[in-house]
Design an enzyme around this catalytic site. Sequence first.
Site, PDB file in Angstrom:
ATOM      1  N   ARG A   1      13.772   3.264 -12.767  1.00  0.00           N
ATOM      2  CA  ARG A   1      12.463   2.929 -13.403  1.00  0.00           C
ATOM      3  C   ARG A   1      12.534   3.654 -14.599  1.00  0.00           C
ATOM      4  O   ARG A   1      12.569   5.457 -14.216  1.00  0.00           O
ATOM      5  CB  ARG A   1      11.117   3.030 -13.208  1.00  0.00           C
ATOM      6  CG  ARG A   1      11.076   1.851 -11.508  1.00  0.00           C
ATOM      7  CD  ARG A   1      10.774   2.352 -10.170  1.00  0.00           C
ATOM      8  NE  ARG A   1       9.126   2.370 -11.009  1.00  0.00           N
ATOM      9  CZ  ARG A   1       8.229   1.602 -10.379  1.00  0.00           C
ATOM     10  NH1 ARG A   1       8.867   0.269  -9.899  1.00  0.00           N
ATOM     11  NH2 ARG A   1       6.859   1.699 -10.441  1.00  0.00           N
TER      12      ARG A   1
ATOM     13  N   PHE B   1      -3.671   6.527 -20.213  1.00  0.00           N
ATOM     14  CA  PHE B   1      -2.831   4.999 -20.002  1.00  0.00           C
ATOM     15  C   PHE B   1      -3.066   4.345 -19.978  1.00  0.00           C
ATOM     16  O   PHE B   1      -4.412   3.984 -19.842  1.00  0.00           O
ATOM     17  CB  PHE B   1      -1.457   5.663 -18.597  1.00  0.00           C
ATOM     18  CG  PHE B   1      -0.716   4.666 -18.654  1.00  0.00           C
ATOM     19  CD1 PHE B   1       0.385   4.406 -18.607  1.00  0.00           C
ATOM     20  CD2 PHE B   1      -1.439   3.451 -18.007  1.00  0.00           C
ATOM     21  CE1 PHE B   1       1.280   3.051 -18.613  1.00  0.00           C
ATOM     22  CE2 PHE B   1      -0.632   2.499 -17.428  1.00  0.00           C
ATOM     23  CZ  PHE B   1       1.020   1.988 -17.449  1.00  0.00           C
TER      24      PHE B   1
ATOM     25  N   ASP C   1       7.136 -10.984  -0.873  1.00  0.00           N
ATOM     26  CA  ASP C   1       6.779  -9.710  -1.265  1.00  0.00           C
ATOM     27  C   ASP C   1       7.302  -8.732  -2.232  1.00  0.00           C
ATOM     28  O   ASP C   1       8.576  -9.139  -1.312  1.00  0.00           O
ATOM     29  CB  ASP C   1       5.735  -9.301  -0.644  1.00  0.00           C
ATOM     30  CG  ASP C   1       4.501  -8.192  -0.672  1.00  0.00           C
ATOM     31  OD1 ASP C   1       4.200  -8.040  -2.148  1.00  0.00           O
ATOM     32  OD2 ASP C   1       4.903  -7.500   0.234  1.00  0.00           O
ATOM     33  N   LYS C   2       7.108  -8.162  -2.721  1.00  0.00           N
ATOM     34  CA  LYS C   2       7.585  -6.874  -3.890  1.00  0.00           C
ATOM     35  C   LYS C   2       7.667  -5.360  -2.277  1.00  0.00           C
ATOM     36  O   LYS C   2       8.414  -5.116  -1.366  1.00  0.00           O
ATOM     37  CB  LYS C   2       7.660  -6.607  -4.628  1.00  0.00           C
ATOM     38  CG  LYS C   2       8.051  -5.753  -4.986  1.00  0.00           C
ATOM     39  CD  LYS C   2       7.752  -5.048  -7.184  1.00  0.00           C
ATOM     40  CE  LYS C   2       6.832  -3.919  -6.883  1.00  0.00           C
ATOM     41  NZ  LYS C   2       6.834  -2.503  -6.060  1.00  0.00           N
ATOM     42  N   THR C   3       6.342  -4.946  -2.454  1.00  0.00           N
ATOM     43  CA  THR C   3       6.050  -3.440  -1.896  1.00  0.00           C
ATOM     44  C   THR C   3       5.825  -3.490  -0.088  1.00  0.00           C
ATOM     45  O   THR C   3       5.252  -4.528  -0.074  1.00  0.00           O
ATOM     46  CB  THR C   3       4.988  -3.324  -2.278  1.00  0.00           C
ATOM     47  OG1 THR C   3       5.062  -3.342  -3.463  1.00  0.00           O
ATOM     48  CG2 THR C   3       4.592  -1.858  -1.857  1.00  0.00           C
TER      49      THR C   3
END
Length: 1458
Positions: free
Chosen positions: A743, A687, A400-402
């Site tokens: 980022r 957005f 997983d990332k988060t």
Amino acid sequence: MGTKTQPQLAKENERRIRANDKEFNAQFKYHNNYIKTSKYSLFTFLPFNLLEQFQRLANFYFLCLLVLQLIPAISSLTPVTTAIPLIGVLTLTAVKDAYDDIQRHLSDSQVNNRKSKTLRNGKLVEAKWSEVQVGDVIRLDNNQFVAADTLLLSTSEPNGLCFIETAELDGETNLKAKQCLTETIELGDRHDSLWNFNGEIICERPNNLLNKFDGTLIWRSQRFALDNEKILLRGCVLRNTQWCYGVVVFAGVDTKLMQNSGKTQFKSTGVDRLLNFIIIGIVLFLVSICALFAIGCAVWEGLIGQHFQLYLPWERIIPKDYIPTGATVIGLLVFFSYAIVLNTVVPISLYVSVEVIRFVQSFLINWDEEMYYATTNTYAKARTTTLNEELGQIQYIFSDKTGTLTQNIMTFNKCSINGRSYGDVIDLRTGELIEITEQQTIFQNSNTNNRPSPAGGAAIAPPAAAPPIILVHTAEVHAKKSALVVTSSSSSSGEAQVSSRPDFEHSAPPLDAGEKRLGLKHVRYSASSRSQEDDPGGLSPRMGLSPSIGNDERRSSGGFKRSGAGFMQRQLSRTSSCDKALQTVDFSANPHYESDFRWYDRTLLDAVRSDEEHSHVFFRLLALCHTVMAETVDGKLEYQAQSPDEAALVAAARNFGFVFRTRTPNSITIEVMGQLEEYELLNILDFNNVRKRMSVILRRGDSMVLYCKGADNVIYDRLHSGQEDMKARTQDHLNKFAGEGLRTLALAERRLTEQYYNDWRSRQQEAALSMDSREQKLNEIYEEIESEMQLVGVTAIEDKLQDGVPKSIANLQNAGIKIWVLTGDKQETAINIGYSCQLLTDELADVFIVDGNSVEEVEKQLRQFKESIKIYNRFRPGGFDPFDRLNSDSNMDPLSVTMTQTSAFMQESNLPPTPPPPPAISVVTFRWDDKTKDNKGGPDSAECNDLFGDEKRSEGGGTASIVVDESTGFALVVNGHSLVHCLSPELETKFLDIASQCKAVICCRVTPLQKALVVELIKRAKKAVTLAIGDGANDVSMIKAAHIGVGISGQEGLQAVLSSDYSIAQFRYLERLLLVHGRWSYYRMCKFLRYFFYKNFAFTLCHCWYSLFCGFSAQTVFDPMFISVYNLFYTSLPVLALGVFEQDVSDKNSVDFPRLYTPGLKSELFNIREFIYSVLHGAFTSLVLFLIPYGVYKDGVSQNGFIVSDHMTLGAVVATILIVDNTAQISLYTSYWTVVNHVTIWGSLVWYFVLDYFYNYVIGGPYVGSLTQAMKDLTFWVTMLITVMALVAPVLAYKFYLLDVHPSLSDKIRQRSLKKIHSRASSNVRRTASSRRGRRSVRSGYAFAHQEGFGRLITSGKIMHKLPQDFAFPLGLGTKKTQALHNNLNSADGSSKSNNASGQHMVNNNTNLRQNQNQNHSSMADITADGRGTGGEDGRGSVSTDDMSPRAPCQDLDTINL
């Protein structure tokens, strides 16, 4: 067949629920909210557990043997010998399984007993979660978990809005908005109205689709459509909403969270599966041997035995009338007798020993202090004891990332404003860039008990207070040759020390690849805790380091001479450590500053406070262009953002004095340097994933402006001409930020006229009301106004990785493990984190993005990518990077080879660079001479597979063959909607074909179930050993599906940990868990099995040789008691010590040389070949063991004339020599000797003689006196010596041959440790971890975790705490500060012209994220044309600071193409 009732039909096709009507809902028998993840109950435990255990072939095999031993006619051994060990194994395993299941019961109980407020009989009562029923109306309070899948009825917020966090479901901590039906808002929190609510809900059946819900509400004779925006799912947390009410739609196992959790599977290791296969082979071998001996016995009895019936009478059940029939029956009985006698080749003690070894290994994992996380006081924990050796065979890691790779904390790290970069720390004396990373470290001085006093005399007593927790900053300085280490002393004088060490010294931290290219210096600063009383005279980042440090730096470039036991050390002046520490900028003058905001570049704050125009525009844009909501809690201003990116940007503006205060649907109020400014909000251009940008249109007084932020390539396409110089400079900064894994967002503005805006506004409203192609028309209108913009700057946000993640990933990849990231996050974010953690690197030839929406589109993309790989492989370059060595042996000189595109960073190289043919590659694998053959045998045979050539040859200049790794050139990024098609039967083969050729794979926007499906695909198609690691409930299904599940005890609860096999506190501990504990466990288990099979075949096959001399009668050569206790008392402890404590190299070397892990990937330490070798070795041993004593004692006579050729004497002699040989063999097997090894090995030898004497003399065994008499004769000792030497000499010779001619990597490491002839610094060729710092990148660093729709909610007023009629925009306030706005809106372009003009950089966001031709761009645009930017060869120069930041002349020296 009877006709189905209406409730049955409804249940099959749809779900009907009536609120507050238990009787109606009861007829459908819906599940309640009780959950159960445990496997057993009190009544089902025994039968189910036994059934599960007898699925293990060995247990079933021993059960059958036990039944045979109960038959007296065929058994020569008592059934106790099998019954007791079998019962012990079953009991031990059952206790362990019961303990694991009790933990699950406790977890279930904790969840089921959570409290929920439920409406019963018009009153709100507190009920357990397990008591909540479908149709109940429940109340949720702020920060409370949602108990079940619920239809939202009413909330405390206007317009029926509420906000939830879905971290448990998809790993995202972004706030998501939910909104109830406008018709049910009126219910409010009035309990009588809610109790009288009797709406009927018709919806879909339970499913695992998190983002889809279809239903209808029938209420007051009206039908209302229901969708996912009106549903709160179990596992979500209510945020920023005081309360809400809802009716339960799905409960318990029907909830989408439980539908995605997957089933608990029975997991077994590859060794277990191989053992099952081997046992089948052994059983077939035994059957054939028994059949052969049965035939031999029948023949012998028919020809010879019938004549000896007086001496050897036949059993009563044997027919004596017809000899062939009697002989056949005897042969049949002997078949079963031999099956019992020879069963010791796989004794039950094997499984007892395996379970004990695994159990102890689990405690070694639990007790490892290196995997202890002090911040949360968490140790690593092995939650299962059956999978340890599988940790040493992992081929794929699914992460997983988060929360797993990242901390999910966004920080404003750097920025570029008007072509100037801010955020870097410069040593102005040397012009060198200092890279800062923050680590929370608990600093405890190990010398507190004996510290020198300031006068250098007697020691002073340590203070009674606990050692402080301070923040340690690691700064890396670009220099040439030496490492400068600055540490802060904790003594009362606060003195700081500087030590400069040559970069080849081992005591310095090992440099990664990028650092070696730049010759970085490591500088460690101790930062004092931030306070308003910080010494203003301390060292500021932009004022440079102290002169002494600068001087030492220059001297160190030539290298310090070593003296005595240490290195030359220089002390800084004896002042407070705070004076010399690298301090953050003090924002305390701002009443709204945040104490945890850290920024080191003072010049940006100086520019803001000096009213520098561009910096004001920059921060004003950040404070105004967003969808953040502000609220005051306990007198403190707090922000609630829909994405952590926006929160970080608005917080940065706040700390720099541009404070966002409040908003209404048509206004935004900010506070600039203490002065309020109110803007009329005209439009929010929201957005979305297509636009990749958002804009706001504001009016203040007579001025109107559009502020826009978005992806850099999107913004650059919409800038007006004439900004090429600024665009080039900013593009350099973008590349640099992206290369550092930050980022990025680009910021731009456009000044509008009233007439233009009014004309645009009318056309925008017309498009918004259009019923045909509305979205397309709106996008065209937005495109029109979002053009001709002026570039303002760039932001760079760091999504903080957990400590050590890049190093761990690099090391795991070097070990040969493939790493896939499966995340619910958006594509740009996932890619950006991939670069941050070095899963993706700028050396990749291409990054493929699969984002097709249909099977045809996905298939087309996969086909194109396959062609790209073919073309790439055809034109693969010959150049390679000398720093990307994989664990070259430290005895060898590093290979001198040329670089391709990274040669620009080389400071020292004796070889000319080779022009790289496109496309480029810089990751290669080196293997020495192909003639090096694998080690085919020996006790340590299989760990020798990856050999690093003969050191003598390499030192003599031998050449090395170079093998380019096929999986280093590409990475694959797959979107969730495309993954659905990739996993389909028609495309999964193509998908796997491409994925297997990629270095890394990232799947984004995937559901929890898709994670599990990906894992299952790799397990099924690749037959690979998989590991899944995650920290949230959304990772549970993946963790359960993989061979090994690892849970991280992080911020998202304990669901992942409770479902996992192992739990750790940080991702970096996975490196040690696999490379140390996993490798050791696999190595130990394989060595244990090889020796175990050897000693048991050597023991058992003696019966086979003896059968040739006893008429195949199943007579045993050994005492039956010896047979019973051979594996239990005589040989069990030494082999257990081998399986628990054995190690070929230390834990440090296991991490430093990750290629040691490779044999486990290919199951080389224990496989069919190794098993056959052990069997043949055992057979040879048994043959020698039996024939030499038999030849000596046959017809033998002692010196006294006594006959010594009796059966009992032969058995005692062979048994004794067997024990001695076992002791000698395990001594040769053991590489790592501990006290336990010595006690068990030599103690077992002594124990044999003690037990033999006790049994024969005390208890009165049948073999009494046999061994004692034999030992009195010299013949016994000579026979034993000859036999043992004959058995040990070939093994010793073969081991020495392998060690001398074909040494393995572990052999060489041991030799180096023993010889101690090489300096520690030679180990700097151990590992190549990709460098994050100092890398250029021409990819986009854009990543913005934002959702579409918040702008519409703001402008409609639905998201506000006040109702729309309460809003009124006070135009008068806006006119008071018209001039201030004019100053910002009418500012001229202040960009200085550059004499080193650069072409415009356009970074295309297509599947190829990296364009090689852009590498030629120079960063010299930062040096202005008036000559002030000239610098020397080391990049230093003097610059006037009148109109430029001191940062400008040396801001990007590391990115200049030399």
